[in-house]
Design an enzyme around this catalytic site. Structure first.
Site, PDB file in Angstrom:
ATOM      1  N   HIS A   1       0.841  -1.209   0.000  1.00 38.93           N
ATOM      2  CA  HIS A   1       0.000   0.000   0.000  1.00 38.93           C
ATOM      3  C   HIS A   1       0.875   1.258   0.000  1.00 38.93           C
ATOM      4  CE1 HIS A   1      -2.937  -2.765   2.329  1.00 38.93           C
ATOM      5  NE2 HIS A   1      -3.536  -2.513   1.181  1.00 38.93           N
TER       6      HIS A   1
ATOM      7  N   LYS B   1     -16.160  -7.932   4.414  1.00 31.77           N
ATOM      8  CA  LYS B   1     -14.970  -8.422   5.127  1.00 31.77           C
ATOM      9  C   LYS B   1     -15.169  -8.411   6.637  1.00 31.77           C
ATOM     10  CE  LYS B   1     -11.380  -7.321   1.763  1.00 31.77           C
ATOM     11  NZ  LYS B   1     -10.248  -6.463   1.403  1.00 31.77           N
TER      12      LYS B   1
ATOM     13  N   ARG C   1      -2.796  -6.253  -8.261  1.00 33.42           N
ATOM     14  CA  ARG C   1      -1.681  -7.209  -8.158  1.00 33.42           C
ATOM     15  C   ARG C   1      -1.816  -8.222  -9.280  1.00 33.42           C
ATOM     16  NH1 ARG C   1      -3.191  -8.205  -2.064  1.00 33.42           N
ATOM     17  NH2 ARG C   1      -5.095  -8.267  -3.262  1.00 33.42           N
TER      18      ARG C   1
ATOM     19  N   SER D   1      -2.833  -8.246   2.798  1.00 32.40           N
ATOM     20  CA  SER D   1      -3.021  -8.116   4.249  1.00 32.40           C
ATOM     21  C   SER D   1      -3.435  -9.465   4.837  1.00 32.40           C
ATOM     22  CB  SER D   1      -4.088  -7.065   4.556  1.00 32.40           C
ATOM     23  OG  SER D   1      -3.702  -5.817   4.053  1.00 32.40           O
TER      24      SER D   1
HETATM   25  O1  PNS Z   1      -9.029  -2.743   0.556  1.00 36.49           O
HETATM   26  P1  PNS Z   1     -10.372  -3.188   0.016  1.00 36.49           P
HETATM   27  O2  PNS Z   1     -11.121  -4.035   1.010  1.00 36.49           O
HETATM   28  O3  PNS Z   1     -10.243  -3.853  -1.329  1.00 36.49           O
HETATM   29  O4  PNS Z   1     -11.215  -1.835  -0.202  1.00 36.49           O
HETATM   30  C1  PNS Z   1     -12.549  -1.894  -0.626  1.00 36.49           C
HETATM   31  C2  PNS Z   1     -13.260  -0.587  -0.284  1.00 36.49           C
HETATM   32  C3  PNS Z   1     -13.235  -0.339   1.220  1.00 36.49           C
HETATM   33  C4  PNS Z   1     -12.612   0.566  -1.026  1.00 36.49           C
HETATM   34  C5  PNS Z   1     -14.740  -0.761  -0.784  1.00 36.49           C
HETATM   35  O5  PNS Z   1     -15.348  -1.852  -0.150  1.00 36.49           O
HETATM   36  C6  PNS Z   1     -15.579   0.485  -0.527  1.00 36.49           C
HETATM   37  O6  PNS Z   1     -15.527   1.414  -1.328  1.00 36.49           O
HETATM   38  N1  PNS Z   1     -16.320   0.487   0.591  1.00 36.49           N
HETATM   39  C7  PNS Z   1     -17.179   1.590   0.950  1.00 36.49           C
HETATM   40  C8  PNS Z   1     -18.623   1.279   0.628  1.00 36.49           C
HETATM   41  C9  PNS Z   1     -18.881   1.430  -0.866  1.00 36.49           C
HETATM   42  O7  PNS Z   1     -18.786   2.506  -1.423  1.00 36.49           O
HETATM   43  N2  PNS Z   1     -19.207   0.308  -1.489  1.00 36.49           N
HETATM   44  C10 PNS Z   1     -19.495   0.265  -2.899  1.00 36.49           C
HETATM   45  C11 PNS Z   1     -18.275  -0.055  -3.709  1.00 36.49           C
HETATM   46  S1  PNS Z   1     -18.766  -0.295  -5.374  1.00 36.49           S
END
Ligand code: PNS
Length: 160
Positions: A17, A41, A90, A128
């Site tokens: 990151h 998650k 990745r 992670s």
């Molecule tokens: O590190 P990650 O888990 O791949 O990040 C994913 C994240 C947190 C960016 C995504 O789940 C997110 O944007 N969450 C906020 C809620 C949201 O907007 N969801 C719709 C995404 S299309």
């Protein structure tokens, strides 16, 4: 001012990151690193704990704002009038999820442009989740996370 947002779970933040942050900041004036919740998650660390780790690991990186947001990513973007989004990629296994999310976000906020940075080769295989698994068995994770994150992982997983 050209701002961009780099959102993620950061459970916990890794050198992969940090590498994306340092490369993104070369192309934008300011980068908002936003610690968020992915409802799919189960997190090891709370939002505040993840935020503290991100703040610690990025404290010396200039032009970075570390933030947290409990809601839809597009709402954060709209509130801050930021239309540039950064995500790291990745392997091909990341692609389907990223594609789905990119299209959904773009359809909710058409002004949005999404930039994918390929993970640096030396971090292309780490995640992670993998680091948490290695830490759980007291393996050496010092190549992938900061001493601060390592201590938090050991404290949580090994009660050290
Ligand atoms: O590190 P990650 O888990 O791949 O990040 C994913 C994240 C947190 C960016 C995504 O789940 C997110 O944007 N969450 C906020 C809620 C949201 O907007 N969801 C719709 C995404 S299309």
């Amino acid at each position: 001012m050209r701002d961009a947002v780099y959102p993620g779970s950061f459970d916990p933040i890794t050198f992969g990151h940090v590498n994306i942050v340092k490369r993104a900041i070369e192309r934008f004036d300011k980068l908002h690193v936003v610690v968020m919740d992915n409802p799919n998650k189960n997190y090891l660390f709370s939002l505040d704990e993840r935020l503290a780790m991100v703040k610690n690991d990025l404290k010396e990186v200039k032009n970075v704002v570390v933030d947290t947001y409990n809601g839809l990513l597009v709402n954060y973007l709209k509130e801050h009038k930021i239309y540039n989004l950064i995500r790291g990629l990745r392997a091909v296994s990341d692609y389907e999820y990223e594609l789905q999310m990119a299209h959904a976000n773009k359809s909710l906020l058409p002004e949005l442009e999404i930039f994918f940075l390929m993970a640096d080769t030396k971090f292309s295989y780490i995640s992670s989740s993998m680091i948490k698994e290695i830490a759980m068995y007291d393996g050496d994770i010092s190549k992938w996370v900061s001493p601060y994150v390592e201590s938090k992982l050991k404290e949580r997983l090994l009660k050290k």
